[in-house]
Each structure stands twice: as C-alpha cells, then as structure tokens.
Design a protein around this motif. Structure first.
Motif, PDB file in Angstrom:
ATOM      1  N   PHE A  16       0.859  -1.188   0.000  1.00 33.33           N
ATOM      2  CA  PHE A  16       0.000   0.000   0.000  1.00 33.33           C
ATOM      3  C   PHE A  16       0.898   1.242   0.000  1.00 33.33           C
ATOM      4  N   PRO A  17       1.335   1.693  -1.175  1.00 38.48           N
ATOM      5  CA  PRO A  17       2.302   2.811  -1.245  1.00 38.48           C
ATOM      6  C   PRO A  17       1.767   4.120  -0.676  1.00 38.48           C
ATOM      7  N   LEU A  18       0.458   4.324  -0.756  1.00 38.67           N
ATOM      8  CA  LEU A  18      -0.126   5.579  -0.293  1.00 38.67           C
ATOM      9  C   LEU A  18      -0.360   5.542   1.213  1.00 38.67           C
ATOM     10  N   SER A 304       2.352   6.993  -6.992  1.00 37.50           N
ATOM     11  CA  SER A 304       3.166   8.214  -7.018  1.00 37.50           C
ATOM     12  C   SER A 304       2.308   9.398  -6.610  1.00 37.50           C
ATOM     13  N   LEU A 305       2.976  10.468  -6.194  1.00 39.93           N
ATOM     14  CA  LEU A 305       2.308  11.706  -5.796  1.00 39.93           C
ATOM     15  C   LEU A 305       3.094  12.874  -6.367  1.00 39.93           C
ATOM     16  N   GLU A 306       2.418  13.700  -7.159  1.00 45.40           N
ATOM     17  CA  GLU A 306       3.037  14.885  -7.764  1.00 45.40           C
ATOM     18  C   GLU A 306       2.202  16.108  -7.406  1.00 45.40           C
ATOM     19  N   VAL A 307       2.863  17.189  -7.018  1.00 43.70           N
ATOM     20  CA  VAL A 307       2.168  18.422  -6.658  1.00 43.70           C
ATOM     21  C   VAL A 307       2.809  19.585  -7.395  1.00 43.70           C
ATOM     22  N   ALA A 308       1.971  20.501  -7.886  1.00 45.77           N
ATOM     23  CA  ALA A 308       2.503  21.668  -8.600  1.00 45.77           C
ATOM     24  C   ALA A 308       1.573  22.852  -8.415  1.00 45.77           C
ATOM     25  N   GLY A 388      -1.527  15.318  -8.080  1.00 41.51           N
ATOM     26  CA  GLY A 388      -1.792  14.126  -8.878  1.00 41.51           C
ATOM     27  C   GLY A 388      -1.415  12.849  -8.154  1.00 41.51           C
ATOM     28  N   PHE A 389      -2.344  11.904  -8.105  1.00 38.35           N
ATOM     29  CA  PHE A 389      -2.135  10.609  -7.457  1.00 38.35           C
ATOM     30  C   PHE A 389      -2.063   9.546  -8.551  1.00 38.35           C
ATOM     31  N   ILE A 470       2.383  17.249 -14.732  1.00 35.33           N
ATOM     32  CA  ILE A 470       2.591  16.225 -13.708  1.00 35.33           C
ATOM     33  C   ILE A 470       2.155  14.849 -14.198  1.00 35.33           C
ATOM     34  N   PHE A 471       1.236  14.791 -15.150  1.00 34.38           N
ATOM     35  CA  PHE A 471       0.812  13.476 -15.660  1.00 34.38           C
ATOM     36  C   PHE A 471       1.921  12.817 -16.451  1.00 34.38           C
TER      37      PHE A 471
END
Length: 473
Positions: A16-18, A304-308, A388-389, A470-471
């Motif tokens: 469970f990475p998240l 993965s988690l990306e924020v911008a 982005g998740f 981010i995608f």
C-alpha cells in the motif's frame, strides 16, 4: 517485537504505497464576533452547528502533501500566507505541497477588515483575535493529520444529482440577464448556463478495512443558511450523517466544486423550505448520494504523488483615482444607519480591492482579503494548484467563486481518469470568477469580478498545463 513491527511496516508500504493521515479540528468563532456572507455584518448570537478544519496529509515514497478544507466563505490572502509560513517551518510538508480550500459557507465568520471596522467595538475585537489565532489552528490540524499517517487503500465513486442544483443566471424576455430573478417569474426566458451534476467521492480505508476519511466534492453554493447563528450549512449536514453511518472517527472532507453561478433555488417551484430545514434536506440528499456512490466504488492504484502550483497574473481594468475616493465614501457608510444601495457597495468593494498601494503586505491586509496586485498595478496575482495521485486521480485547487463552465472545461481536457476541482483555493480571495461569455451578459457576478474578461480562462489554461506536466512527468 520491535524488529517485527518495522518489517511489517515495510511490507505494508510495499503493498500500500499511499499513506494518509486525517484530522478534524473545530474552528467555530466566538459568539459575539462578526459573521455573515461576503457582505454580511451580523453579530453572532449563537451556534447552530460548529465549523471545522478538515485536514488530509498524504505520503507516497517520501513525497508529502497536505489538503485542508475550511468551513469559511473564502480564504483571505493573509491567512493563506501565514499558514504556509507556519507549515514550512514546523512540519515536513513543503509549503508548495499544501492546498487550502474553503467550503464557501455563508454563515461563518466575516473576515473583511474593512467591514469589521464598520462594526467596531467588542465584536470587531473578537473577530480580529479569532483571525489572528486561525493559522495556528490550521497548523495544528495538519500536524494532527501528519501524526496519524498510515498505509491505506483508496477507492473512488461518483454520483449524479440534478434535483438540488440550478444555474442561477437567466435570460429575461426583455433581453436582459439577471441573477436569481425570483420563483415563478413570468419574465424568465431560460437559464443561461449548465449545472454540473457529477459528485465525486474518494474513500481512504486502513489496511484492515476501517474507513479513515472520505473526500466529497459537489458544485453547489452553500448559501442556504444565514441569520445570526454560525453554521456549516449543508456540507456540515453531510459530514454529520457520514459520521452517524461510519462512526465519529471518520473525517469527512467536503469540498465545493465551481459553483459561482449555481445555487439551490428552483425558479419553477414556489414550494420550498426555509434555511435550516432546506439545508438539512439538501445535505441528506447528498449524503444518500455519497452512500450510494460508496457502494459502487472502484479501487485506485496510487504509486506516485506529484504536486505543482502556478502563479497566474490576471489583467484588471484601470481604476480612476476619483472612483477610489467615491468608493471609500460608499464603504464608510456601509452597515451604518443610512447605508448606500447594494449595487454601489458591490462596485465600491471591487474598486478598493484593485487600488494600487506601494506598501507591504500587512498594510494591504488592513483593508482587503484579496490577493496582491503586480507591482505595475495592472493585474492581480492569483494561483492555481494541482495534486496528482498516479494517473487515476487529480485534485485541483481553483481560486474564487468560480463559474461551473470553467471546471467542466478542466475535466474535459484533463489527462487524469478522475479530476476533482475545488473552488475557493489558491493563494487567496479573488471574488467571482465568471467565464468570458458572462462578461458580455453582465449581472451581479460580473459586476463583482476583480479582473477583465478572459481571466477565468487564463486560470483554466494554467490548470491544464499543470495537469499535463505532472501526468507526463
């Protein structure tokens, strides 16, 4: 035993990475402070139901981010700036990885310093002290959520609801455009825009299937409850009913979709309930929709988690100095024994928000909650944010009381499978955000807008760029 615990935690993180932590913190102002909608200046006499800050902290492979929803009508620029500074110094969450959003409830605290000054006395003192303490409370909510981080399973569901949300802008038979022209008005020709019937529900469960938090998003103006008692309106009802179903430990994070031109009034129906009863009715309908959506939810794969975030400079009209003097006089009279007409107040507040000042941030915050101007005074400095998740879910922080057409455009072109747009976000208040078409029509929302035609589309373009970046990162 300690070694076993560490090994077990690593295996959980692999499966469970998240990781998610959730917290709920009461932020109800004191009785006797000033409350109301954007222009309201009532002195509160009680609490119908409490206001909350609902915080989520995310962690995927060491990348941390936070999302916090507040039962406020909007986000003052100063509140966002101070909260970000606290987060940067007292948590492990990078300041750029924080999204704040307001539910836009209209029975919360009045936060405009100019309006508080007009009330004065003990009520103003209580309000200013409340606002001073709020950033620390938001920090505490985020710290509580961060301390409870744990591996989770995430899933998403959706519902379609068209019986409680209506476009409030209408073309009249004489060719004019009006906001909320009244029930059964024979001069109405048709509504001038769509609604967004899609509601989104994201559930976070512990690895042993215990509901931890649920994020709900729906586009409907929380402007049902007024008066002199604090209330979170129907988003609060949704939260209360979810807790009754799943237990008080569940954190329900209600977020408002773009609803600057969407409200609960059905002009074709003259039968309606008043305030708290109507709020309870709509909250119950939406809670039932959420429950049904959860029964058919589907798992999300989040690795993965990306924020911008992006600053967006939005051009504003020229403000004549003589108009500033006129506007100062209008606002000085607002809330007094011989108040100006409401249309003049709307225009005056817009002018004051856009006047140029060569002073520090703190000086500007003495008379407005609106975001800063560029140094040349030709644009306001707003902001858009995305989180982005993996490839299946994106949360968007969109500023202002934004028109539904703008979030529909974002979803249409988003590369993510599910894109949830939350208005009243960004770096602070910018009032109404109409689309370009509305500027040709006019009306209350356009008269309130702080920028020139096309500003809403500039914000949409910023969001679309961030989502693509981010995608494909």
């Amino acid at each position: 035993m300690q070694g076993f615990t560490v090994t077990q935690q690593k295996s959980l993180e692999a499966e469970f990475p998240l990781q998610v932590g959730a917290a709920s913190l009461k932020i109800t102002p004191p009785i006797g402070s000033v409350m109301g909608n954007s222009y309201g200046m009532n002195i509160s006499e009680g609490i119908h139901d409490d206001l909350f800050a609902k915080a989520l902290v995310f962690d995927v492979d060491g990348v941390k981010a936070a999302f916090i929803a507040l039962d406020l009508i909007s986000l003052p620029y100063g509140l966002v700036a101070e909260t970000r500074e606290l987060i940067a110094t007292q948590t492990e969450i990078p300041v750029e990885n924080l999204i704040l959003t307001a539910t836009h409830c209209h029975a919360g605290p009045q936060m405009n310093p100019r309006f508080l000054k007009n009330i004065g006395g003990e009520a103003e003192k209580k309000s200013l002290e409340y606002l001073k303490q709020l950033p620390e409370k938001l920090l505490k909510a985020i710290q509580m959520a961060e301390a409870s981080l744990q591996p989770v399973k995430a899933s998403i569901g959706s519902f379609y609801e068209e019986k409680v949300n209506f476009n409030r802008r209408f073309l009249m038979k004489d060719g004019s455009f009006r906001t909320n022209p009244g029930r059964l008005n024979p001069l109405i020709k048709r509504a001038m825009g769509p609604v967004d019937p899609l509601g989104s529900v994201v559930l976070f469960e512990t690895t042993d299937d215990r509901p931890l938090a649920v994020l709900v998003n729906f586009a409907l103006h929380p402007a049902i409850v007024g008066g002199n008692q604090f209330s979170a309106d129907f988003p609060g009802v949704v939260s209360q009913l979810m807790e009754k179903s799943f237990g008080e430990e569940l954190v329900t994070v209600y977020t408002n979709g773009n609803s600057g031109n969407i409200n609960h009034i059905d002009v074709q129906n003259n039968s309606f309930l008043e305030q708290y009863e109507e709020s309870a009715r709509i909250g119950t309908i939406l809670a039932a929709d959420v429950m049904k959506a959860l029964s058919s939810r589907r798992p999300l794969e989040i690795n993965s988690l990306e924020v911008a975030r992006m600053e967006v400079a939005i051009p504003i009209p020229n403000i004549d100095q003589q108009k500033v003097i006129w506007a100062e006089g209008i606002l000085d009279r607002f809330g007094k024994s011989s108040p100006p007409n409401f249309g003049d107040v709307v225009e005056a507040w817009r002018i004051i928000d856009l006047k140029s000042v060569n002073k520090e941030r703190i000086a500007r915050e003495q008379y407005t909650t609106t975001v800063p101007l560029k140094k040349d005074g030709n644009a306001i400095l707003s902001e858009v944010q995305v989180m982005g998740f993996g490839s299946e879910l994106a949360l968007v922080g969109f500023p202002g009381d934004a028109f539904v057409e703008l979030s529909l455009a974002i979803r249409l072109k988003s590369p993510f499978t599910n894109t949830i747009v939350c208005e009243q976000s960004g770096n602070g208040n910018i009032s109404y955000v109409p689309d370009r078409k509305a500027f040709l029509e006019g009306g209350y929302e356009v008269n309130s807008a702080r920028f020139s035609p096309g500003g809403g589309e500039l914000l949409v373009e910023g969001v679309q760029k961030l989502l693509i970046d981010i995608f494909y990162d």
